[in-house]
Structure formats: C-alpha cells, structure tokens
Scaffold this motif. Structure first.
Motif, PDB file in Angstrom:
ATOM      1  N   VAL A 275       0.843  -1.200   0.000  1.00 29.02           N
ATOM      2  CA  VAL A 275       0.000   0.000   0.000  1.00 29.02           C
ATOM      3  C   VAL A 275       0.876   1.246   0.000  1.00 29.02           C
ATOM      4  O   VAL A 275       0.658   2.166  -0.800  1.00 29.02           O
ATOM      5  CB  VAL A 275      -0.962  -0.004   1.205  1.00 29.02           C
ATOM      6  N   LEU A 276       1.862   1.297   0.877  1.00 29.51           N
ATOM      7  CA  LEU A 276       2.754   2.461   0.931  1.00 29.51           C
ATOM      8  C   LEU A 276       3.530   2.642  -0.368  1.00 29.51           C
ATOM      9  O   LEU A 276       3.751   3.769  -0.806  1.00 29.51           O
ATOM     10  CB  LEU A 276       3.721   2.339   2.111  1.00 29.51           C
ATOM     11  N   HIS A 277       3.940   1.540  -0.967  1.00 29.02           N
ATOM     12  CA  HIS A 277       4.663   1.624  -2.249  1.00 29.02           C
ATOM     13  C   HIS A 277       3.822   2.378  -3.277  1.00 29.02           C
ATOM     14  O   HIS A 277       4.289   3.338  -3.891  1.00 29.02           O
ATOM     15  CB  HIS A 277       5.002   0.221  -2.753  1.00 29.02           C
ATOM     16  N   HIS A 278       2.591   1.956  -3.469  1.00 31.45           N
ATOM     17  CA  HIS A 278       1.739   2.600  -4.475  1.00 31.45           C
ATOM     18  C   HIS A 278       1.332   4.010  -4.059  1.00 31.45           C
ATOM     19  O   HIS A 278       1.308   4.917  -4.899  1.00 31.45           O
ATOM     20  CB  HIS A 278       0.505   1.745  -4.760  1.00 31.45           C
ATOM     21  N   ALA A 279       1.038   4.208  -2.777  1.00 30.96           N
ATOM     22  CA  ALA A 279       0.612   5.530  -2.302  1.00 30.96           C
ATOM     23  C   ALA A 279       1.753   6.541  -2.358  1.00 30.96           C
ATOM     24  O   ALA A 279       1.512   7.741  -2.389  1.00 30.96           O
ATOM     25  CB  ALA A 279       0.061   5.427  -0.888  1.00 30.96           C
ATOM     26  N   SER A 280       2.992   6.070  -2.400  1.00 33.70           N
ATOM     27  CA  SER A 280       4.121   6.992  -2.528  1.00 33.70           C
ATOM     28  C   SER A 280       4.354   7.380  -3.987  1.00 33.70           C
ATOM     29  O   SER A 280       5.016   8.373  -4.269  1.00 33.70           O
ATOM     30  CB  SER A 280       5.391   6.387  -1.926  1.00 33.70           C
ATOM     31  N   GLN A 281       3.808   6.605  -4.920  1.00 40.05           N
ATOM     32  CA  GLN A 281       3.973   6.897  -6.345  1.00 40.05           C
ATOM     33  C   GLN A 281       2.851   7.759  -6.902  1.00 40.05           C
ATOM     34  O   GLN A 281       3.075   8.572  -7.794  1.00 40.05           O
ATOM     35  CB  GLN A 281       4.053   5.605  -7.141  1.00 40.05           C
ATOM     36  N   GLU A 282       1.616   7.536  -6.401  1.00 35.83           N
ATOM     37  CA  GLU A 282       0.448   8.270  -6.888  1.00 35.83           C
ATOM     38  C   GLU A 282      -0.690   8.077  -5.893  1.00 35.83           C
ATOM     39  O   GLU A 282      -0.612   7.223  -5.015  1.00 35.83           O
ATOM     40  CB  GLU A 282       0.008   7.755  -8.257  1.00 35.83           C
ATOM     41  N   GLU A 283      -1.727   8.879  -6.045  1.00 37.36           N
ATOM     42  CA  GLU A 283      -2.886   8.693  -5.184  1.00 37.36           C
ATOM     43  C   GLU A 283      -3.560   7.364  -5.510  1.00 37.36           C
ATOM     44  O   GLU A 283      -3.629   6.966  -6.669  1.00 37.36           O
ATOM     45  CB  GLU A 283      -3.899   9.825  -5.392  1.00 37.36           C
ATOM     46  N   ILE A 284      -4.011   6.692  -4.474  1.00 35.83           N
ATOM     47  CA  ILE A 284      -4.693   5.411  -4.645  1.00 35.83           C
ATOM     48  C   ILE A 284      -6.062   5.494  -4.000  1.00 35.83           C
ATOM     49  O   ILE A 284      -6.318   6.376  -3.189  1.00 35.83           O
ATOM     50  CB  ILE A 284      -3.891   4.247  -4.015  1.00 35.83           C
ATOM     51  N   TYR A 285      -6.939   4.564  -4.356  1.00 35.66           N
ATOM     52  CA  TYR A 285      -8.227   4.439  -3.673  1.00 35.66           C
ATOM     53  C   TYR A 285      -8.470   2.965  -3.403  1.00 35.66           C
ATOM     54  O   TYR A 285      -7.841   2.086  -4.003  1.00 35.66           O
ATOM     55  CB  TYR A 285      -9.367   5.100  -4.456  1.00 35.66           C
ATOM     56  N   GLY A 286      -9.339   2.705  -2.438  1.00 32.41           N
ATOM     57  CA  GLY A 286      -9.510   1.367  -1.902  1.00 32.41           C
ATOM     58  C   GLY A 286      -9.828   0.291  -2.910  1.00 32.41           C
ATOM     59  O   GLY A 286      -9.187  -0.764  -2.933  1.00 32.41           O
ATOM     60  N   ALA A 287     -10.840   0.508  -3.764  1.00 25.84           N
ATOM     61  CA  ALA A 287     -11.242  -0.523  -4.724  1.00 25.84           C
ATOM     62  C   ALA A 287     -10.088  -0.861  -5.672  1.00 25.84           C
ATOM     63  O   ALA A 287      -9.850  -2.029  -5.988  1.00 25.84           O
ATOM     64  CB  ALA A 287     -12.470  -0.079  -5.512  1.00 25.84           C
ATOM     65  N   TRP A 288      -9.347   0.164  -6.096  1.00 23.14           N
ATOM     66  CA  TRP A 288      -8.195  -0.091  -6.969  1.00 23.14           C
ATOM     67  C   TRP A 288      -7.138  -0.916  -6.233  1.00 23.14           C
ATOM     68  O   TRP A 288      -6.553  -1.848  -6.795  1.00 23.14           O
ATOM     69  CB  TRP A 288      -7.577   1.226  -7.454  1.00 23.14           C
ATOM     70  N   MET A 289      -6.905  -0.575  -4.958  1.00 29.58           N
ATOM     71  CA  MET A 289      -5.888  -1.289  -4.183  1.00 29.58           C
ATOM     72  C   MET A 289      -6.276  -2.745  -3.986  1.00 29.58           C
ATOM     73  O   MET A 289      -5.423  -3.629  -4.065  1.00 29.58           O
ATOM     74  CB  MET A 289      -5.698  -0.588  -2.825  1.00 29.58           C
ATOM     75  N   ILE A 290      -7.554  -3.026  -3.772  1.00 30.26           N
ATOM     76  CA  ILE A 290      -8.015  -4.412  -3.636  1.00 30.26           C
ATOM     77  C   ILE A 290      -7.718  -5.192  -4.911  1.00 30.26           C
ATOM     78  O   ILE A 290      -7.218  -6.314  -4.868  1.00 30.26           O
ATOM     79  CB  ILE A 290      -9.521  -4.463  -3.277  1.00 30.26           C
ATOM     80  N   GLU A 291      -7.994  -4.583  -6.068  1.00 29.43           N
ATOM     81  CA  GLU A 291      -7.711  -5.235  -7.356  1.00 29.43           C
ATOM     82  C   GLU A 291      -6.208  -5.421  -7.562  1.00 29.43           C
ATOM     83  O   GLU A 291      -5.768  -6.474  -8.031  1.00 29.43           O
ATOM     84  CB  GLU A 291      -8.293  -4.412  -8.506  1.00 29.43           C
ATOM     85  N   GLU A 292      -5.429  -4.416  -7.215  1.00 34.26           N
ATOM     86  CA  GLU A 292      -3.973  -4.490  -7.371  1.00 34.26           C
ATOM     87  C   GLU A 292      -3.405  -5.622  -6.511  1.00 34.26           C
ATOM     88  O   GLU A 292      -2.591  -6.418  -6.981  1.00 34.26           O
ATOM     89  CB  GLU A 292      -3.332  -3.149  -6.976  1.00 34.26           C
ATOM     90  N   LEU A 293      -3.837  -5.697  -5.279  1.00 41.08           N
ATOM     91  CA  LEU A 293      -3.348  -6.755  -4.390  1.00 41.08           C
ATOM     92  C   LEU A 293      -3.796  -8.134  -4.867  1.00 41.08           C
ATOM     93  O   LEU A 293      -3.041  -9.099  -4.765  1.00 41.08           O
ATOM     94  CB  LEU A 293      -3.811  -6.498  -2.952  1.00 41.08           C
ATOM     95  N   ALA A 294      -5.005  -8.229  -5.408  1.00 39.14           N
ATOM     96  CA  ALA A 294      -5.495  -9.506  -5.943  1.00 39.14           C
ATOM     97  C   ALA A 294      -4.595  -9.984  -7.079  1.00 39.14           C
ATOM     98  O   ALA A 294      -4.345 -11.187  -7.223  1.00 39.14           O
ATOM     99  CB  ALA A 294      -6.939  -9.372  -6.414  1.00 39.14           C
ATOM    100  N   GLY A 295      -4.086  -9.048  -7.869  1.00 42.38           N
ATOM    101  CA  GLY A 295      -3.171  -9.395  -8.952  1.00 42.38           C
ATOM    102  C   GLY A 295      -1.861  -9.994  -8.458  1.00 42.38           C
ATOM    103  O   GLY A 295      -1.133 -10.635  -9.209  1.00 42.38           O
ATOM    104  N   HIS A 296      -1.560  -9.779  -7.189  1.00 37.41           N
ATOM    105  CA  HIS A 296      -0.348 -10.336  -6.573  1.00 37.41           C
ATOM    106  C   HIS A 296      -0.664 -11.524  -5.669  1.00 37.41           C
ATOM    107  O   HIS A 296       0.191 -11.980  -4.914  1.00 37.41           O
ATOM    108  CB  HIS A 296       0.379  -9.251  -5.769  1.00 37.41           C
ATOM    109  N   GLY A 297      -1.905 -11.988  -5.746  1.00 32.75           N
ATOM    110  CA  GLY A 297      -2.287 -13.167  -4.989  1.00 32.75           C
ATOM    111  C   GLY A 297      -2.869 -12.908  -3.609  1.00 32.75           C
ATOM    112  O   GLY A 297      -3.169 -13.841  -2.880  1.00 32.75           O
ATOM    113  N   TYR A 298      -3.034 -11.634  -3.230  1.00 31.74           N
ATOM    114  CA  TYR A 298      -3.620 -11.303  -1.928  1.00 31.74           C
ATOM    115  C   TYR A 298      -5.126 -11.151  -2.089  1.00 31.74           C
ATOM    116  O   TYR A 298      -5.587 -10.502  -3.011  1.00 31.74           O
ATOM    117  CB  TYR A 298      -3.046  -9.997  -1.379  1.00 31.74           C
TER     118      TYR A 298
END
Length: 88
Positions: A3-26
C-alpha cells in the motif's frame, strides 16, 4: 508495504488497491482494507482527500513523509531478511 509503495507513487483508492493486491495473490476484502487505510491515516503514514465526480465520491490516499520513511525502513529490512535467507 505494498500500500505504501503505491501511495508513494500516486494517489490510490480502496477498490483499486483491492484489485492491485489480488493481482499479486492477496485476497483482501473491503472490510479488511478500509480499516487498515484509516489506521494508516490515523498513524500519519497516509493522507486522505475526498473527490467527487458526479454521484461518485472517492477517497484518495497518498503517502506522507512519515509513510515514505516507513517504506524505506521496511524495504531495507526486507533486503536484509532476503540476504540472510540466501546466505549472503
């Protein structure tokens, strides 16, 4: 850390983060992620702002300086841990 990795690069929002983490198996539910994001804001690792687009209201999260420092510490600890695991 992710979460910190992505939030340090650009603004994030919850639904996007859930999808991003799912892509990594979480597999995180909204009931797990949103309290974590709120705690990270409360602890000073993230800031949050609200954006409205039509009927959609979205909370956008960004890493603070404290969050970036925390990410750097976590990365260094991971580097040390993985080097110990390889015997280097």
């Amino acid at each position: 850390m992710h979460v910190l990795h992505h939030a340090s690069q650009e603004e994030i929002y919850g639904a996007w983060m859930i999808e991003e983490l799912a892509g990594h198996g979480y597999r995180l539910s909204a009931g797990t992620l949103y309290p974590m994001l709120h705690k990270m804001v409360e602890d000073g690792y993230l800031t949050v702002r609200t954006e409205r687009e039509g009927r959609t209201i979205r909370k956008l999260y960004s890493a603070t300086e404290k969050g970036r420092r925390g990410l750097a510490v976590a990365r260094e600890r991971m580097r040390i841990l993985t080097q110990e695991g390889t015997g280097r």
